[in-house]
Design an enzyme around this catalytic site. Structure first.
Site, short mmCIF file in Angstrom:
data_model
loop_
_atom_site.label_atom_id
_atom_site.label_comp_id
_atom_site.label_asym_id
_atom_site.label_seq_id
_atom_site.Cartn_x
_atom_site.Cartn_y
_atom_site.Cartn_z
N SER A 140 0.85 -1.19 0.00
CA SER A 140 0.00 0.00 0.00
C SER A 140 0.88 1.24 0.00
O SER A 140 2.04 1.19 0.43
CB SER A 140 -0.90 0.01 1.24
OG SER A 140 -1.58 1.25 1.38
N TYR A 153 -3.04 -1.12 10.29
CA TYR A 153 -2.88 -1.34 8.85
C TYR A 153 -1.58 -0.74 8.35
O TYR A 153 -0.81 -1.38 7.62
CB TYR A 153 -4.07 -0.74 8.10
CG TYR A 153 -4.02 -0.97 6.62
CD1 TYR A 153 -4.20 -2.24 6.09
CD2 TYR A 153 -3.81 0.09 5.73
CE1 TYR A 153 -4.16 -2.45 4.71
CE2 TYR A 153 -3.78 -0.11 4.37
CZ TYR A 153 -3.95 -1.38 3.86
OH TYR A 153 -3.91 -1.59 2.51
#
Length: 240
Positions: A140, A153
């Site tokens: 990401s 996350y």
């Protein structure tokens, strides 16, 4: 990337993983696809109904070492080899630190970090023996900067970047390439959201990420693409 190569794709039941599987199949690749639910069988059926016969579905936990070792062993037994591993399986949620439970923290690390470690470890003996292979992990853009309410996350994506970088240095002498795809906002089911809703129309699409995977895996053998970072034009983000 050549016809009749073999790829393992995790998190392939829907979204980005399903599109990656489709694009690799279109390139003539044989596939083992992994999902955590029975939906992975439906994905396999869809691929086969589209004319892609060489597809093996596995409903397993990507963080379970024994199960992932069995996936790799079965893939090699049926298809003869493993050329590409795509670590795509991932989960996420957004909460304040004090609202995040230990169980939630552990779960996101199990899937996003341990899953990448276990899957990569499982294919390494075979790839080292044949002295070739490509490991691509869908990370990401928040593996490059931080965001509020995303501590768990974000931490997993920093961990994935560190792991992938170290692994790349360990295995390059064996002809194995390791890289990460780092997308910004993508129109998927991430964080229990809906795919295809109007407010996401200008976001990246799953196919954009799949094409990046194909590009990374298709690079000439002498070339390593360490990272690919993608953002939708509308996204504002910190410059890393």
């Amino acid at each position: 990337m050549t016809t009749n190569q073999v790829a393992i794709v995790t998190g392939a039941s829907r979204g980005i993983g399903k599109e990656i599987a489709l694009q690799l199949a279109k390139k003539g690749m044989k596939l083992s696809i992994i999902g955590s639910s029975e939906d992975i069988t439906k994905t396999a059926e869809e691929l086969k109904s589209s004319g892609f016969e060489d597809v093996l579905p596995f409903q397993v936990d990507v963080a379970n070492e024994q199960q992932m070792n069995e996936v790799v062993a079965k893939t090699i037994a049926v298809f003869g080899t493993v050329d590409i591993l795509v670590n795509n399986a991932g989960i996420g949620f957004f909460k304040l630190v004090e609202e995040t439970t230990v169980e939630e923290w552990r779960k996101v690390f199990d899937v996003n970090v341990q899953g990448v470690f276990v899957g990569s470890k499982a294919v390494l003996p075979h790839m080292k023996e044949k002295r070739s292979g490509t490991i691509v992990t869908i990370s990401s853009d928040v593996g490059r900067y931080t965001i509020a309410n995303g501590s768990a996350y974000t931490a997993t994506k920093y961990a994935v970047q560190g792991f992938s970088g170290s692994l790349a240095q360990e295995v390059r002498d064996f002809g194995i390439r390791v890289g990460t795809i780092n997308p910004g906002m993508v129109d998927t089911y991430f964080n229990n959201s809906e795919q295809g809703v109007p407010e996401k129309q200008d976001w990246l699409q799953a196919n954009d990420i799949a094409e990046a995977v194909v590009y990374m895996a298709s690079a000439p053998k002498h070339m390593l693409v360490d990272q690919i970072v993608l953002h939708p034009l509308i996204q504002n983000y910190p410059i890393a």
